[in-house]
Every structure is written in C-alpha cells, then in structure tokens.
Design an enzyme around this catalytic site. Structure first.
Site, mmCIF file in Angstrom:
data_model
loop_
_atom_site.group_PDB
_atom_site.id
_atom_site.type_symbol
_atom_site.label_atom_id
_atom_site.label_comp_id
_atom_site.label_asym_id
_atom_site.label_seq_id
_atom_site.Cartn_x
_atom_site.Cartn_y
_atom_site.Cartn_z
ATOM 1 N N ASP A 229 -2.950 -10.622 -2.122
ATOM 2 C CA ASP A 229 -3.489 -10.141 -0.853
ATOM 3 C C ASP A 229 -4.983 -9.853 -1.032
ATOM 4 O O ASP A 229 -5.445 -9.553 -2.139
ATOM 5 C CB ASP A 229 -2.748 -8.864 -0.459
ATOM 6 C CG ASP A 229 -3.015 -8.409 0.963
ATOM 7 O OD1 ASP A 229 -2.169 -8.692 1.828
ATOM 8 O OD2 ASP A 229 -4.055 -7.761 1.197
ATOM 9 N N HIS B 200 -6.478 -7.284 -0.091
ATOM 10 C CA HIS B 200 -6.579 -5.865 -0.421
ATOM 11 C C HIS B 200 -5.786 -5.569 -1.694
ATOM 12 O O HIS B 200 -4.690 -6.098 -1.879
ATOM 13 C CB HIS B 200 -6.025 -4.996 0.713
ATOM 14 C CG HIS B 200 -6.649 -5.261 2.047
ATOM 15 N ND1 HIS B 200 -6.097 -6.142 2.960
ATOM 16 C CD2 HIS B 200 -7.776 -4.773 2.613
ATOM 17 C CE1 HIS B 200 -6.852 -6.173 4.043
ATOM 18 N NE2 HIS B 200 -7.883 -5.366 3.861
ATOM 19 N N HIS C 61 0.820 -1.222 0.000
ATOM 20 C CA HIS C 61 0.000 0.000 0.000
ATOM 21 C C HIS C 61 0.851 1.268 0.000
ATOM 22 O O HIS C 61 0.295 2.371 -0.033
ATOM 23 C CB HIS C 61 -0.928 0.027 1.210
ATOM 24 C CG HIS C 61 -1.948 -1.068 1.217
ATOM 25 N ND1 HIS C 61 -2.775 -1.317 0.155
ATOM 26 C CD2 HIS C 61 -2.268 -1.993 2.170
ATOM 27 C CE1 HIS C 61 -3.567 -2.348 0.436
ATOM 28 N NE2 HIS C 61 -3.271 -2.782 1.641
ATOM 29 N N ASP D 292 -4.449 -12.883 4.082
ATOM 30 C CA ASP D 292 -5.747 -12.395 4.549
ATOM 31 C C ASP D 292 -6.950 -12.744 3.674
ATOM 32 O O ASP D 292 -8.082 -12.441 4.068
ATOM 33 C CB ASP D 292 -5.694 -10.885 4.811
ATOM 34 C CG ASP D 292 -4.926 -10.106 3.772
ATOM 35 O OD1 ASP D 292 -4.558 -10.690 2.739
ATOM 36 O OD2 ASP D 292 -4.686 -8.901 3.990
#
Length: 340
Positions: A193, A195, A158, A282
C-alpha cells in the site's frame, strides 16, 4: 483466481473525512468495493462468499476491550443527547495519559487514532465480514490453493490490536496471518500500500514468528507520519523481523518494483513458506490519496514479481481510492500474478 467477497462491505458507509482541516466526503466509500468487484467479474474470476468465523479468530489479534468497544460503540453513542450520526473521537490520550475511560466519548478517543475511522450503525458488521473474507481465503490457501484474493472492505492495515485508524477497524491481514501461522512455521506479510501498515507493524513488532515488510511512501510528510521509517527493525524477539522500505514521493514503476524485489529477497532469506500480501492500489499515479507514480502496467509486473516468489499466497485488499484506473489496477495485478 478464486476471489472471496461479500456485499456486506456496503453496510459501512462513512459520511465524512477531515482532509487538511476540511470536512469532505470519505474516500473510503462503498463505491470502492463496487468498482473492484465489477473488475473482478469482468475479468472472469470466480467469486465466493466467506464463511463466518468465531470471534476467537479475531480475538487472537485484537483485545477484548477493543472488540467490545467496536461492537457496542454506536448504540452507546446514539443514546447520548444530541449525538451525531457517527462515532468520532474528539479527544485523544496524549503521550502522558494512560487511563481507559468508561464513557463512550472517552473510549472513542482512546480506541481511535485519528478522524478517518468513524463508526456508523453497521460498521461492526462490515468489519467482521471483511475479516471473514481474509480468514476464508487463508483456509483455502492452507488447504492447498496456490493463491486466493480477499476483497476486504473496510481495509485493515492501520488497525492496531486495540485501536482503529486510517479507515481501518479490524486488521484483516494480521488476523489472517495469525490464523495461517498454525499451519506452517514461516509466515510473512508484504505490504505494498502507498501508506505504511503501521497497525500491522505494531501487532507483530515484538515477535519473530511473522516477518513484516512494507514498501510505502516516505512518511516524513505523509500518513501515518509517526511510523514507517527504515530504522524501525522490531524489538525483542522481533528484532530483524520488521523491514520498512520507504520511497521518495513521485517514485515510479522501476524503483517501486525494485523495492518490492528487495523485500521479497528479505522474505526469501527468512525462509517464508506462506505469504500474505496487503495489496494497496493507491501507489497508482492518479490515486486521489497517493503520492507515488505507479502505472497500471506496474501493478501487472508487481503481481508477476510476487507470484515468482513461489509460495502459497493470500492477497488481501487494503487501500486504493476512486480514480478511473482503480478496477484496471486490480485486474492487472491479478492477471500478472496468474499469467506473468
């Protein structure tokens, strides 16, 4: 599989996290690293420490102003009257504001996308060590190893070239890919991931020399909200070298693996010769920050699927938070990668 890891990750120990307006303990905590390395050792993988790389390897991806901010922010912040224990941005430039201020409070807002990336007294040291793990793994793979896993914490995908966000400070996979790019013509990143890897996308969005593919949960109602849509295909020289594969919340093994396969097909068409995997754990069905329904067996099959792509691979840890399965998920992925 060779694993690169350092206990320096524990030097970054954020105190809090804002979740839907509530201040809670940060899920990106040292315990994550402890559980993952325990699973690695239980599975019998050899573990080595990273070597230290010059800052020029980091500056190939991140701006000078940003790196200076990360290295000095906590000391400057602590000199303020009544300062809290961590650097946290509380005012951020909107779409119509462009100036970078000199004051550390203003710079915190300028260089931090959200409230999930507080900077403590040793955050910089931990982030540098994580980047060294990714760089060391890359050198081993470009030196002839089939695959190496870098247990990076804090994570990185990120982080933009000049902005932290989502628990991330230095973009480990982008730094590694930029470093590895000099050894071969065709480099690619596959991010799995839960995200979207918005920082990684942002770094390479206008470039055609590093292809980026992300398999993630639909961001319409999920972090990072503002990026990760299928319409984002790159710009300029990078047009066609960015592929987002957002999945409906609740997606399980079969469709998650199919999306990974679709992403690998795109990378095969691109002629990828060196692959970097942003490994998030995740997507797991019990992850506290996840919205997908991937099982531990799904991670094993993902490892086997990615190994079947058949090119040298650097695996870099991203997310995956405290649940009973976190260590088993990592062990399963690496076992699937090695043994099918």
């Amino acid at each position: 599989m060779q694993v690169i890891h350092t206990e320096a990750h524990a030097r970054h120990a954020p105190l809090s996290f804002v979740l839907r307006g509530k201040v809670v303990d940060s899920p990106e905590c040292p315990e994550r690293g402890f559980r993952l390395i325990e699973a690695i050792r239980d599975a019998g993988h050899p573990v080595a420490a990273p070597r230290a790389f010059p800052e020029s390897a980091i500056a190939a991806v991140h701006t000078t102003d940003y790196l200076q901010f990360l290295a000095t922010a906590h000391a400057r912040w602590s000199a303020l009257p009544d300062a809290g224990p961590e650097v946290k941005g509380n005012t951020h430039p909107g779409r119509h504001m462009f100036h970078r201020p000199d004051n550390v409070v203003g710079q915190a807002g300028y260089h931090m996308a959200d409230g999930a990336c507080p900077i403590g007294p040793e955050t910089w040291a931990a982030a540098r060590a994580a980047a060294d793990c990714a760089l060391t793994a890359t050198d081993l793979v470009t030196g002839g190893a089939r695959s190496v896993y870098a247990l990076c914490r804090p994570p990185g995908h990120h982080a933009f070239s000049d902005m932290a966000g989502g628990f991330c400070f230095l973009n480990n996979v982008a730094i590694a890919a930029e470093h590895g790019r000099h050894s071969t013509r065709r480099v690619a990143i596959l991010d799995i991931d839960v995200h979207h890897g918005n920082g990684t996308q942002g770094i390479f969005y206008g470039r055609g020399d590093v292809m980026f593919v992300s398999v993630h949960a639909d961001p319409a109602t999920f972090y990072p909200f503002f990026a990760g849509y299928a319409t984002e295909r790159g710009t300029g020289a990078g047009l066609g070298y960015n592929l987002n594969l957002p999945l409906p919340h609740g997606t399980g093994d079969m469709n998650w693996l199919a999306a990974i396969g679709h992403g690998l097909d795109a990378l095969r068409h691109n002629g990828t010769e060196l692959l970097f995997v942003s490994l998030g754990l995740d997507p797991q069905e019990n992850d506290p920050l996840g919205v997908l329904k991937v099982t531990t067996e799904g991670f094993r099959r993902a490892g086997a699927t990615i190994a079947g792509f058949g090119v040298p691979t650097v695996i870099i840890q991203e997310g995956g938070y405290l649940c009973a399965e976190i260590g088993a998920n990592l062990a399963a992925f690496l076992d699937g990668f090695e043994n099918g």
